[in-house]
Design an enzyme around this catalytic site. Sequence first.
Site, PDB file in Angstrom:
ATOM      1  N   ASP A  90      55.182  -9.026  27.639  1.00  0.00           N
ATOM      2  CA  ASP A  90      56.062  -8.371  26.703  1.00  0.00           C
ATOM      3  C   ASP A  90      55.660  -8.676  25.309  1.00  0.00           C
ATOM      4  O   ASP A  90      54.591  -9.285  25.045  1.00  0.00           O
ATOM      5  CB  ASP A  90      57.441  -9.351  26.760  1.00  0.00           C
ATOM      6  CG  ASP A  90      58.212  -9.082  27.756  1.00  0.00           C
ATOM      7  OD1 ASP A  90      57.927  -8.120  28.609  1.00  0.00           O
ATOM      8  OD2 ASP A  90      59.091 -10.069  28.335  1.00  0.00           O
TER       9      ASP A  90
ATOM     10  N   LYS B  59      54.683  -0.547  27.328  1.00  0.00           N
ATOM     11  CA  LYS B  59      53.714   0.672  27.259  1.00  0.00           C
ATOM     12  C   LYS B  59      53.642   1.434  28.785  1.00  0.00           C
ATOM     13  O   LYS B  59      52.800   2.254  29.097  1.00  0.00           O
ATOM     14  CB  LYS B  59      52.548   0.741  26.606  1.00  0.00           C
ATOM     15  CG  LYS B  59      52.523   0.319  25.176  1.00  0.00           C
ATOM     16  CD  LYS B  59      51.196   0.475  24.478  1.00  0.00           C
ATOM     17  CE  LYS B  59      51.522   0.122  23.166  1.00  0.00           C
ATOM     18  NZ  LYS B  59      50.455  -0.465  22.489  1.00  0.00           N
TER      19      LYS B  59
END
Length: 410
Positions: free
Chosen positions: A200, A222
Site C-alpha cells: 500500500d 497501480k
Amino acid sequence: MADDRNDAPAYPVGLRLSGRRVVVLGGGTVAQRRLPALVSAGADIVLISPSATPSVEAMADAGELRWERRPYQEGDLADAWYALIATTDTTANAAASAEAEARRVWCVRSDDAEAATAWTPATGRSEGVTVAVLTGRDPRRSAAVRDAVVEGLRDGTLVAPRHRERTPGVALVGGGPGDPDLITVRGRRLLAEADVVIADRLGPRDLLDELPPHVEVIDAAKIPYGRFMAQEAINNALIEHARAGKAVVRLKGGDPFVFGRGMEEAEALAEAGIACTVVPGISSSISVPGAAGIPVTHRGVAHEFTVVSGHVAPEDPRSLVDWEALAKLRGTLVLLMAVERIGAIATALVRHGRSATTPVAVIQEGTMATQRRVDATLATVAQVVTDTEIRPPAVIVIGDVVGVGRAVRG
Ligand SMILES: C[S@@+](CC[C@H](N)C(=O)[O-])C[C@H]1O[C@@H](n2cnc3c(N)ncnc32)[C@H](O)[C@@H]1O
C-alpha cells in the site's frame, strides 16, 4: 579417565531427550536456568536435591519433573542418559561426575567445566531454527553470538530462506505507521523471504528499497482493475501470484484489521483455497498520537479511547457512525481518514453536546521524518487544517489527552 585433550574442540550434537531420563543434581539457580529447556525437550527429569529455588519447586509442583528431596548418593545416575551436576558441594559433584564417567553418562558440571564430559551451549530459537553456540570458556561471547544470530533470523537481517518447508501462500503483514523500525520482527522476516510484495502507499515504504532485486514489488494502487473493483483486482493479484507458487507478502499500513480491509483479502484467499497468515501491525491510531507525545489514555484524564473512520461525512446516509453517541463520550476520539471532512465532523460533535473548546491535535505523516502536528479546538480545527495545509495521511485526536504529555514532545 578418557583421553583428556583439553584443547580439542567440543563435538556439537543435538540430543533427543524425549522420554529419556535426565538426572539433575542440585536445585539452585543453575538448575533453574537449565531446566526449562530440558522440560521442553520432553526429558524424564529427576531432580535430586535437599532444597530448591521457588521456581524449581513450582516446576516440581506442576509435574514437570520428579523431585527427590535428599543429597546425591552413589547409584543415582544408574538409568540416566544425561546428567546435570550443579550442587554447592564440590565433593558430591566430583563423586557424581566420577560415577557419570564410569557409567558413560554425558554430564555437565557447573563448578568445573574441565571435569565435565559435556558443555551446555548458549541456545536460542527462532521460527523452527535452534541456534547453539559454544566458544570454549567464554559464555558471554557465546551468548552475544547467539543473540546476534537469533535477532538476525527474527528480523530478517540474516536472510536464511527456508528450502524444505517453504510453502507458497500469502502473508498479510501489518507494516506499522511508516517508520521502518516500527514493523514487527516477524513482518520484517517475511518481507525478507518474499518473492512478491504487494504494498500500500501507507506503511514502511523505505523497506521496499532494501529488498533484493529478484523480489517483485507491486504498488497495490497501480494494479489495473478494468471491470473489477480495485479491491477485487488486489485480491486477484494475490491469488494469481500465490497459485504460481510464490511466497507473497501483502504489506499494509498499520494493522491489517484496522480500516485495512485485511479480512476481505483473507476471505478471498480462503475462498480460493490459498494459505494465508496474518501478522498484526502497530496501528497508526495509537502510535501516531504517541509519536507526537499524546497518550490516548491518561490516568485521571481519559479512561477510554474510540477509533473512528472519518471516511464518510456525518450527514451522509451511508455513514455507520453514531456521531451523537460519540459526542456524549468523555474519553478520547481518534479519527482516521478524516482530514477532508473534519469541519463537518467537528460541527456534528459540537451540535450533539461536545464542548467547542475541546482540544484537538492533527498529526500528519506520523512517525516519519516529515511528521508535523498542529493543535486546535473543535471550534477552530477546520480553519487550522486549511490554514496550515494539512494533507492526508493524518490522525486527528480529540479530547483532553491532547493537553498532556507535552514533556515528551519533539
Ligand atoms: C485506510 S486507513 C488504514 C489504517 C491502518 N490500517 C492502521 O492501522 O493504521 C488510512 C489512514 O490511517 C491514518 N494513517 C496511517 N498511517 C499514518 C501516518 N503515518 N500518519 C498519520 N496518519 C496515518 C490516516 O488517517 C490514513 O488516512
